[in-house]
Enzyme design. Structure first.
Site, PDB file in Angstrom:
ATOM      1  N   GLN A  69      58.462  13.817  37.969  1.00 30.63           N
ATOM      2  CA  GLN A  69      58.913  12.703  38.787  1.00 30.63           C
ATOM      3  C   GLN A  69      58.878  11.407  37.961  1.00 30.63           C
ATOM      4  O   GLN A  69      58.119  11.285  37.005  1.00 30.63           O
ATOM      5  CB  GLN A  69      58.028  12.539  40.036  1.00 30.63           C
ATOM      6  N   ASP A  76      52.760  21.036  29.801  1.00 25.91           N
ATOM      7  CA  ASP A  76      53.618  20.806  30.963  1.00 25.91           C
ATOM      8  C   ASP A  76      53.216  19.479  31.581  1.00 25.91           C
ATOM      9  O   ASP A  76      52.026  19.233  31.834  1.00 25.91           O
ATOM     10  CB  ASP A  76      53.425  21.951  31.968  1.00 25.91           C
ATOM     11  N   ARG A 101      54.567  26.196  45.239  1.00 23.96           N
ATOM     12  CA  ARG A 101      54.848  24.887  44.646  1.00 23.96           C
ATOM     13  C   ARG A 101      53.715  23.911  44.917  1.00 23.96           C
ATOM     14  O   ARG A 101      53.293  23.719  46.049  1.00 23.96           O
ATOM     15  CB  ARG A 101      56.161  24.322  45.176  1.00 23.96           C
ATOM     16  N   THR A 118      56.968  26.707  36.836  1.00 24.42           N
ATOM     17  CA  THR A 118      57.193  28.152  37.005  1.00 24.42           C
ATOM     18  C   THR A 118      57.299  28.831  35.649  1.00 24.42           C
ATOM     19  O   THR A 118      56.745  29.922  35.442  1.00 24.42           O
ATOM     20  CB  THR A 118      58.470  28.402  37.833  1.00 24.42           C
ATOM     21  N   GLU A 138      60.927  19.295  39.955  1.00 30.72           N
ATOM     22  CA  GLU A 138      61.498  20.463  40.628  1.00 30.72           C
ATOM     23  C   GLU A 138      62.559  21.190  39.810  1.00 30.72           C
ATOM     24  O   GLU A 138      63.432  21.871  40.356  1.00 30.72           O
ATOM     25  CB  GLU A 138      62.057  20.078  42.009  1.00 30.72           C
TER      26      GLU A 138
END
Length: 353
Positions: free
Chosen positions: A207, A203, A181, A51, A46
């Site tokens: 987590q 990418d 998301r 993005t 996050e």
């Protein structure tokens, strides 16, 4: 015009000379560069990596999303609306907040029973979500986000746009896509063209459970772009509620920045979500994460303090280039990416000459 081009300050002349060197080198050995310019996007979950990845697709040469690609995001946007409202409704019960309008109680049960997918959407579901979001009880619950429960940064944007999402012919906009998301699992890779040069960007999920896969991406990396959410200093990890997200970012940055894999690699730090940070620092003190901070609610003082915290982690010989970013702002990303691109190209030239 000609006199202006040949004159200018010594800095201008040096910049033009450098640009000619770049163009000459690219024309001379473009194939080699196409193989070598590999960018690795790293950072905790996050932090905005995905993005940034989507922004690259938009701002690259002849970039953007086709209508078919935009249509595919419709289900993600609508699923985000459902899942975030379900999170609010559960939190409402936990906080013992009542509805302003009792007639919303059956709608609550209906939404909580829905599968958390975009396929669950119907006109009735959209109408129910709008009625729930308009209720002052849900607005009060929303005001407790971050402190009492976790909610996506884009939740308010999505709830505010529910009437548009409920239209039969709804097609997501670029703003919708950038805010949509979906958790990144595994490794996503794409090539983007800028200035006749191909960049291969990788990418990976941020987590903790995903990080064991990172090492498979470490070969032949030209630059690492590390994303850290500057606004999440008061929040904890979803996977570990005892750990502040900012502290996790610093630990992870230390590990990656000083890794022997990246000893000779350009290192770029994006302090992301500046838009949220500017608002939050006025109401949530930075001392909640860093008790030693003494700059109050001044944004610039807080940003410089956080920059210093990250730079303290770097014990390697390479320079860390820091940029303040807002990943959902395309113009900001264009500006920052231009500076990053020049940094990377100059490093490559220095290795050749």
């Amino acid at each position: 015009m000609g006199n202006c081009a040949s004159g200018g300050t010594p800095e201008d002349r040096e910049a033009r000379k450098r640009n000619r060197e770049i163009e000459h080198t690219l024309n001379k050995d473009g194939r080699k560069f196409r193989e070598e310019v590999k960018l690795l996007l790293l950072g905790p979950g996050e932090s905005g990596k995905s993005t940034i990845f989507k922004q690259m697709k938009i701002i690259q040469k002849d970039g953007g999303f086709s209508d078919d690609e935009l249509a595919g995001y419709k289900y993600i946007v609508r699923a985000n609306c459902i899942t975030q409202m379900k999170t609010l409704l559960v939190a409402q019960g936990d906080l013992n907040v009542t509805f302003e309008k009792p007639e919303n109680e059956p709608l609550k049960e209906m939404v909580l029973d829905l599968p958390s997918t975009g396929d669950s959407w119907s006109a009735n579901v959209g109408t129910a979500l709008m009625s729930l979001w308009a209720d002052q009880g849900i607005r009060e619950t929303f005001s407790h986000r971050d402190r009492s429960f976790q909610l996506n940064d884009s939740a308010e944007y999505f709830f505010s746009n529910l009437p548009r999402f409920n239209e039969p012919d709804y097609l997501p906009s670029y703003d919708d896509v950038l805010r949509a998301r979906i958790r990144t699992t595994g490794i996503e890779e794409a090539k983007f063209e800028f200035d006749n040069l191909m960049f291969r960007m990788v990418d990976v999920g941020g987590q903790r459970a995903e990080r064991r896969k990172w090492i498979h991406c470490f070969d032949s990396v030209t630059a690492v772009i590390f994303c850290a959410s500057i606004s999440e200093y008061d929040q904890t990890l979803r996977e570990d509620t005892t750990q502040k997200r900012m502290k996790e970012s610093l630990l992870l940055f230390d590990e990656i920045c000083n890794s022997p894999y990246f000893k000779e690699t350009s290192f770029v730090l994006f302090l992301n979500k500046m838009d949220i940070f500017e608002e939050k620092i006025q109401r949530v003190p930075l001392t909640i994460c860093f008790p030693e901070y003494s700059g109050g609610s001044d944004k610039n003082s807080a940003v410089e303090f956080i920059k210093g915290k990250f730079l303290e982690q770097n014990t390697s010989s390479h320079v860390v280039y820091i940029h303040e970013t807002c990943a959902i702002d395309t113009e900001n990303v264009k500006f920052v990416w231009k500076a990053v691109r020049e940094t990377i190209l100059h490093q490559v030239l220095d290795e050749i000459f």
